[in-house]
Design a protein around this motif. Structure first.
Motif, short mmCIF file in Angstrom:
data_model
loop_
_atom_site.label_atom_id
_atom_site.label_comp_id
_atom_site.label_asym_id
_atom_site.label_seq_id
_atom_site.Cartn_x
_atom_site.Cartn_y
_atom_site.Cartn_z
N LEU A 42 0.84 -1.21 0.00
CA LEU A 42 0.00 0.00 0.00
C LEU A 42 0.87 1.25 0.00
O LEU A 42 0.57 2.22 -0.70
N TRP A 43 1.93 1.23 0.81
CA TRP A 43 2.85 2.37 0.86
C TRP A 43 3.52 2.58 -0.50
O TRP A 43 3.58 3.69 -1.02
N THR A 44 4.01 1.50 -1.09
CA THR A 44 4.68 1.58 -2.39
C THR A 44 3.72 2.06 -3.47
O THR A 44 4.06 2.96 -4.26
N ALA A 45 2.53 1.51 -3.51
CA ALA A 45 1.54 1.90 -4.53
C ALA A 45 1.14 3.36 -4.37
O ALA A 45 1.00 4.09 -5.36
N SER A 46 0.95 3.80 -3.11
CA SER A 46 0.56 5.20 -2.90
C SER A 46 1.68 6.15 -3.33
O SER A 46 1.42 7.19 -3.95
N CYS A 47 2.93 5.79 -3.05
CA CYS A 47 4.05 6.64 -3.47
C CYS A 47 4.15 6.70 -4.99
O CYS A 47 4.35 7.77 -5.57
N ILE A 48 3.99 5.55 -5.65
CA ILE A 48 4.08 5.51 -7.12
C ILE A 48 2.96 6.34 -7.73
O ILE A 48 3.19 7.14 -8.66
N LEU A 49 1.74 6.19 -7.22
CA LEU A 49 0.62 6.96 -7.78
C LEU A 49 0.78 8.46 -7.55
O LEU A 49 0.48 9.26 -8.43
N LEU A 50 1.26 8.84 -6.37
CA LEU A 50 1.46 10.27 -6.09
C LEU A 50 2.55 10.86 -7.00
O LEU A 50 2.38 11.95 -7.54
N VAL A 51 3.65 10.13 -7.17
CA VAL A 51 4.73 10.63 -8.03
C VAL A 51 4.24 10.73 -9.47
O VAL A 51 4.47 11.74 -10.16
N LEU A 52 3.54 9.69 -9.97
CA LEU A 52 3.00 9.74 -11.33
C LEU A 52 2.01 10.90 -11.49
O LEU A 52 1.99 11.57 -12.52
N GLY A 53 1.19 11.11 -10.48
CA GLY A 53 0.22 12.21 -10.54
C GLY A 53 0.89 13.56 -10.60
O GLY A 53 0.51 14.41 -11.41
N PHE A 54 1.90 13.77 -9.76
CA PHE A 54 2.58 15.06 -9.76
C PHE A 54 3.38 15.26 -11.06
O PHE A 54 3.38 16.36 -11.62
N LEU A 55 4.02 14.21 -11.56
CA LEU A 55 4.74 14.33 -12.83
C LEU A 55 3.78 14.61 -13.99
O LEU A 55 4.08 15.42 -14.88
N GLY A 56 2.64 13.96 -13.98
CA GLY A 56 1.64 14.20 -15.03
C GLY A 56 1.10 15.61 -14.97
O GLY A 56 0.88 16.24 -16.01
N THR A 57 0.87 16.12 -13.77
CA THR A 57 0.37 17.49 -13.62
C THR A 57 1.40 18.50 -14.14
O THR A 57 1.04 19.44 -14.85
N VAL A 58 2.66 18.28 -13.81
CA VAL A 58 3.71 19.17 -14.30
C VAL A 58 3.81 19.07 -15.82
O VAL A 58 3.90 20.08 -16.53
N GLY A 59 3.76 17.83 -16.35
CA GLY A 59 3.84 17.65 -17.80
C GLY A 59 2.67 18.28 -18.53
O GLY A 59 2.84 18.94 -19.56
N GLY A 60 1.45 18.11 -18.02
CA GLY A 60 0.27 18.72 -18.64
C GLY A 60 0.32 20.23 -18.60
O GLY A 60 -0.05 20.91 -19.57
N SER A 61 0.80 20.77 -17.49
CA SER A 61 0.91 22.23 -17.37
C SER A 61 1.96 22.78 -18.32
O SER A 61 1.76 23.84 -18.93
N LEU A 62 3.09 22.09 -18.45
CA LEU A 62 4.12 22.54 -19.38
C LEU A 62 3.64 22.46 -20.83
O LEU A 62 3.92 23.35 -21.63
N LEU A 63 2.91 21.41 -21.15
CA LEU A 63 2.36 21.28 -22.50
C LEU A 63 1.41 22.43 -22.82
O LEU A 63 1.46 23.02 -23.89
N LYS A 64 0.56 22.78 -21.85
CA LYS A 64 -0.37 23.89 -22.05
C LYS A 64 0.39 25.22 -22.18
O LYS A 64 0.06 26.05 -23.01
N TYR A 65 1.42 25.40 -21.36
CA TYR A 65 2.21 26.62 -21.40
C TYR A 65 2.89 26.80 -22.75
O TYR A 65 2.83 27.87 -23.36
#
Length: 148
Positions: free
Chosen positions: A5-28
């Protein structure tokens, strides 16, 4: 299962934050590369018949219906006519549309439509937020000590 559960939550949070940064950069970067820098909300104030030009004048409809847009650019009111050669007019009176215009020459404009990059970046941001929420839920399950 508890450590997973700890590993999955860390992976999902990191993927979520990286995706948010990537989507924002793409829009910019898609906004940065736009040719027409000015943006405004225009209102359709009139729909007028206009004679068609070129080969379009040979069709059965000799006139086109052109929308007249009104918007403010640099503090002054600007009225422009739509360039699209359509019959019937795709707009209705008092409809509000987003337009992009040249800051130096507001008469040079185009009706803004959602482009492909904007849709992709919005989709990436939505999926990223789902990953972040799922990661938070899994972390709370881990923190609560719930074991399956």
């Amino acid at each position: 299962m508890y450590k997973e559960l700890w590993t999955a939550s860390c992976i999902l949070l990191v993927l979520g934050f990286l995706g948010t940064v990537g989507g924002s950069l793409l829009k910019y970067f898609s906004k940065k590369n736009e040719v027409l820098k000015g943006s405004a909300e225009a209102r359709v104030v009139d729909i007028v018949p206009e004679p068609r030009r070129g080969t379009a004048s040979l069709s059965e409809f000799h006139n086109r219906q052109a929308a007249v847009f009104e918007f403010y650019a640099g503090g002054r009111l600007v009225k422009v006519m739509d360039h699209a050669d359509t019959y019937p007019c795709p707009y209705r009176l008092n409809q509000r549309v987003q337009i992009r215009y040249d800051v130096d020459d507001p008469e040079n404009f185009c009706v803004k439509e959602k482009d492909k990059m904007d849709k992709i970046s919005t989709g990436i941001n939505i999926v990223s937020m789902c990953f972040i929420i799922a990661g938070c839920v899994l972390f709370l399950v881990y923190a609560a000590g719930i074991q399956f």
